[in-house]
Write an enzyme that holds these catalytic residues in place. Structure first.
Site, mmCIF file in Angstrom:
data_model
loop_
_atom_site.group_PDB
_atom_site.id
_atom_site.type_symbol
_atom_site.label_atom_id
_atom_site.label_comp_id
_atom_site.label_asym_id
_atom_site.label_seq_id
_atom_site.Cartn_x
_atom_site.Cartn_y
_atom_site.Cartn_z
ATOM 1 N N GLY A 7 0.811 -1.231 0.000
ATOM 2 C CA GLY A 7 0.000 0.000 0.000
ATOM 3 C C GLY A 7 0.834 1.266 0.000
ATOM 4 N N ASN A 9 1.194 3.768 -1.726
ATOM 5 C CA ASN A 9 0.639 5.056 -2.161
ATOM 6 C C ASN A 9 -0.199 5.729 -1.080
ATOM 7 O OD1 ASN A 9 -1.369 3.026 -2.350
ATOM 8 N ND2 ASN A 9 -2.607 4.365 -3.630
ATOM 9 N N GLY A 10 -0.358 5.093 0.082
ATOM 10 C CA GLY A 10 -1.215 5.657 1.129
ATOM 11 C C GLY A 10 -0.589 6.857 1.833
ATOM 12 N N ILE A 12 0.086 7.357 5.140
ATOM 13 C CA ILE A 12 1.172 7.019 6.061
ATOM 14 C C ILE A 12 2.313 6.322 5.312
ATOM 15 C CG2 ILE A 12 1.831 5.701 8.116
ATOM 16 C CD1 ILE A 12 -1.061 6.015 9.143
ATOM 17 N N ILE A 60 -6.178 -7.875 -2.527
ATOM 18 C CA ILE A 60 -5.341 -8.426 -1.460
ATOM 19 C C ILE A 60 -6.060 -9.536 -0.676
ATOM 20 C CG2 ILE A 60 -6.019 -6.840 0.398
ATOM 21 C CD1 ILE A 60 -3.123 -6.372 1.007
ATOM 22 N N TYR A 162 -14.774 -0.625 11.263
ATOM 23 C CA TYR A 162 -13.352 -0.312 11.073
ATOM 24 C C TYR A 162 -12.506 -0.744 12.285
ATOM 25 C CZ TYR A 162 -8.983 2.188 10.849
ATOM 26 O OH TYR A 162 -7.651 2.489 10.899
ATOM 27 N N LYS A 166 -9.374 -3.662 12.227
ATOM 28 C CA LYS A 166 -7.991 -3.516 12.702
ATOM 29 C C LYS A 166 -7.692 -4.497 13.836
ATOM 30 C CE LYS A 166 -5.534 -1.062 11.091
ATOM 31 N NZ LYS A 166 -4.764 -1.334 9.843
ATOM 32 N N VAL A 194 -4.057 10.090 13.035
ATOM 33 C CA VAL A 194 -2.783 10.574 12.491
ATOM 34 C C VAL A 194 -3.017 11.835 11.657
ATOM 35 C CG1 VAL A 194 -0.782 9.980 11.073
ATOM 36 C CG2 VAL A 194 -1.954 8.178 12.385
HETATM 37 P P1 NDP Z 1 -4.903 5.760 3.202
HETATM 38 O O1 NDP Z 1 -6.329 5.602 2.847
HETATM 39 O O2 NDP Z 1 -4.158 6.903 2.640
HETATM 40 O O3 NDP Z 1 -4.108 4.433 2.864
HETATM 41 C C1 NDP Z 1 -4.695 3.192 2.827
HETATM 42 C C2 NDP Z 1 -3.837 2.269 1.992
HETATM 43 O O4 NDP Z 1 -4.420 0.975 2.011
HETATM 44 C C3 NDP Z 1 -3.801 2.711 0.525
HETATM 45 O O5 NDP Z 1 -2.595 2.322 -0.061
HETATM 46 C C4 NDP Z 1 -4.968 1.936 -0.056
HETATM 47 O O6 NDP Z 1 -4.883 1.692 -1.441
HETATM 48 C C5 NDP Z 1 -4.820 0.637 0.701
HETATM 49 N N1 NDP Z 1 -6.096 -0.079 0.699
HETATM 50 C C6 NDP Z 1 -7.300 0.368 1.114
HETATM 51 N N2 NDP Z 1 -8.244 -0.556 0.909
HETATM 52 C C7 NDP Z 1 -7.621 -1.613 0.350
HETATM 53 C C8 NDP Z 1 -8.056 -2.873 -0.128
HETATM 54 N N3 NDP Z 1 -9.328 -3.248 -0.052
HETATM 55 N N4 NDP Z 1 -7.148 -3.700 -0.666
HETATM 56 C C9 NDP Z 1 -5.844 -3.329 -0.758
HETATM 57 N N5 NDP Z 1 -5.377 -2.149 -0.345
HETATM 58 C C10 NDP Z 1 -6.252 -1.300 0.203
HETATM 59 O O7 NDP Z 1 -4.901 5.819 4.789
HETATM 60 P P2 NDP Z 1 -3.743 5.778 5.879
HETATM 61 O O8 NDP Z 1 -2.415 5.948 5.288
HETATM 62 O O9 NDP Z 1 -4.180 6.652 6.957
HETATM 63 O O10 NDP Z 1 -3.916 4.279 6.392
HETATM 64 C C11 NDP Z 1 -2.906 3.311 6.271
HETATM 65 C C12 NDP Z 1 -3.042 2.311 7.386
HETATM 66 O O11 NDP Z 1 -2.900 2.973 8.629
HETATM 67 C C13 NDP Z 1 -4.365 1.575 7.456
HETATM 68 O O12 NDP Z 1 -4.042 0.240 7.772
HETATM 69 C C14 NDP Z 1 -5.072 2.241 8.617
HETATM 70 O O13 NDP Z 1 -5.938 1.352 9.230
HETATM 71 C C15 NDP Z 1 -3.904 2.566 9.516
HETATM 72 N N6 NDP Z 1 -4.155 3.611 10.501
HETATM 73 C C16 NDP Z 1 -4.404 4.896 10.107
HETATM 74 C C17 NDP Z 1 -4.627 5.884 11.050
HETATM 75 C C18 NDP Z 1 -4.883 7.291 10.662
HETATM 76 O O14 NDP Z 1 -5.368 8.061 11.499
HETATM 77 N N7 NDP Z 1 -4.580 7.698 9.444
HETATM 78 C C19 NDP Z 1 -4.633 5.581 12.480
HETATM 79 C C20 NDP Z 1 -4.333 4.213 12.787
HETATM 80 C C21 NDP Z 1 -4.103 3.286 11.825
HETATM 81 P P3 NDP Z 1 -5.776 2.540 -2.513
HETATM 82 O O15 NDP Z 1 -5.118 3.877 -2.633
HETATM 83 O O16 NDP Z 1 -5.705 1.725 -3.735
HETATM 84 O O17 NDP Z 1 -7.168 2.642 -1.926
#
Ligand code: NDP
Length: 336
Positions: A7, A9-10, A12, A60, A162, A166, A194
């Protein structure tokens, strides 16, 4: 050393990737589509393909989805798993949220065990949501805290979907280590809400990552005349500190087998508004006029010492975090 980052590109994960590349790691990252992969490479035009590349894993949750991605030449030393749904909108709680979280995590571990024998450490980005206990809340949250949510509750109650995703994913990861005795160990990182700058591709403010949305809404004047929504979770941490913790966890042997609660401390929505009015006084007119701080007098305590002690993590201040978050929100607004 070589790392697989799921992931990438997300919100975090982009910061994790950035630190990994700066410290000289070789990284392969998974994304759901080619265009998302290309957007990552565009940010690093001078990084050679041996140091950074991507693999498309479109679903995934499929059995064996990660089997190809975990194989690499030279092989991986570690895996950081961050790909998991974090959104407030879905059609089907099982297909859209719970299965990708749970099957994505266990499937990744399974693929590593079967096809990547050189991997020694796996870091899973879990959440404070896996600690929160609404049924019998502890006085002080720490790494021994677990959310008691069940699968059935996560399916039937949208507020628990959600957090359930987790919690159940993290539990399943620890179970995997215990019952399957793989050649790698596990570290989980458990941040609350975050905030921080966005360095990944965000096409427009309507597509901003979930956790920065309340800052966006304040900046856009959404709560100028309407009451602030409940704060909900009263703890926060900066994305750069979360990313740093992941990278430090890669090379801290004694982190293995541990969870880490990462938080800089308390905040409330009213707090955010106050901080914005000092960091960006020009936005004052858009901020709530008579906001009330909704932090309960008996708000839970937290213990964030373990990550400091073991990983050497430090925590940025709310003011510093909000200042740069607002700036990146204004930049996206200008661009789109
Ligand atoms: P983003 O939405 O920016 O990132 C989520 C990532 O997960 C992206 O790369 C997204 O890909 C991928 N993803 C989402 N759904 C799927 C799926 N069904 N199959 C495969 N990949 C998927 O959010 P964050 O960076 O904030 O989140 C990243 C992680 O951090 C997550 O696990 C979240 O639970 C955890 N987290 C975040 C917090 C926050 O406050 N931000 C706090 C605590 C934990 P795509 O771009 O293709 O959708």
């Amino acid at each position: 050393a070589k790392v697989l980052l799921t992931g990438g590109n997300g919100f975090i994960a982009s910061h994790i990737l950035d630190i990994l590349l700066k410290r000289g790691y070789d990284v392969v990252t998974t994304v759901r589509s080619q265009d998302r992969g290309e957007k990552i490479l565009e940010r690093y035009p001078h990084v050679p393909s041996e140091q950074l590349s991507y693999v498309v894993v479109s679903d995934i949750a499929q059995v064996g989805a990660m089997d190809q991605a975990v194989r690499s030449t030279p092989p991986f030393d570690a895996v950081i798993h961050t790909a998991s749904p974090f959104t407030q909108k879905w059609d089907d709680p099982v297909k859209d949220i719970l299965e990708p979280a749970l099957k994505g995590t266990v499937g990744t571990l399974e693929s590593i065990k079967n096809h990547a024998p050189t991997v020694r450490r796996v870091i899973v980005l879990s959440s404070f949501a896996a600690l929160i206990n609404y049924i019998s809340p502890p006085k002080v949250y720490d790494e021994t805290s677990w959310n008691p949510v069940t699968w059935d509750a996560a399916v039937s109650n949208p507020r628990l979907t959600y957090p359930g995703s987790k919690t159940l994913a993290e539990k399943a990861a620890w179970d995997f280590i215990q019952t399957r005795s793989p050649s790698f160990d596990l570290v989980t990182i458990n941040p609350p809400l975050v905030f921080g700058p966005t360095i990944h591709f965000v096409p427009g403010l309507d597509r901003l990552n979930t956790s920065n949305q309340r800052i966006r809404d304040l900046v856009q004047g959404t709560y100028r005349d309407t009451p602030l929504p409940p704060t909900g979770v009263y703890l926060w941490v900066d994305v750069r500190d979360v990313a740093e913790a992941h990278v430090r966890a890669l090379k801290t042997p004694e982190a293995g087998g541990h969870r880490f609660l990462l938080t800089a401390g308390y905040f409330s929505n009213k707090n955010l508004a106050d901080v914005i009015s000092t960091t960006h006084p020009e936005l004052k007119d858009r901020l709530p006029r008579d906001a009330v701080d909704d932090t309960p007098a008996d708000v839970y305590g937290f213990d964030n010492e373990k990550a400091k002690r073991v990983l050497g993590v430090t925590y940025r201040s709310l003011e510093e975090s909000v200042r740069v978050t607002v700036s990146s929100i204004l930049e996206i607004a200008d661009r789109s």
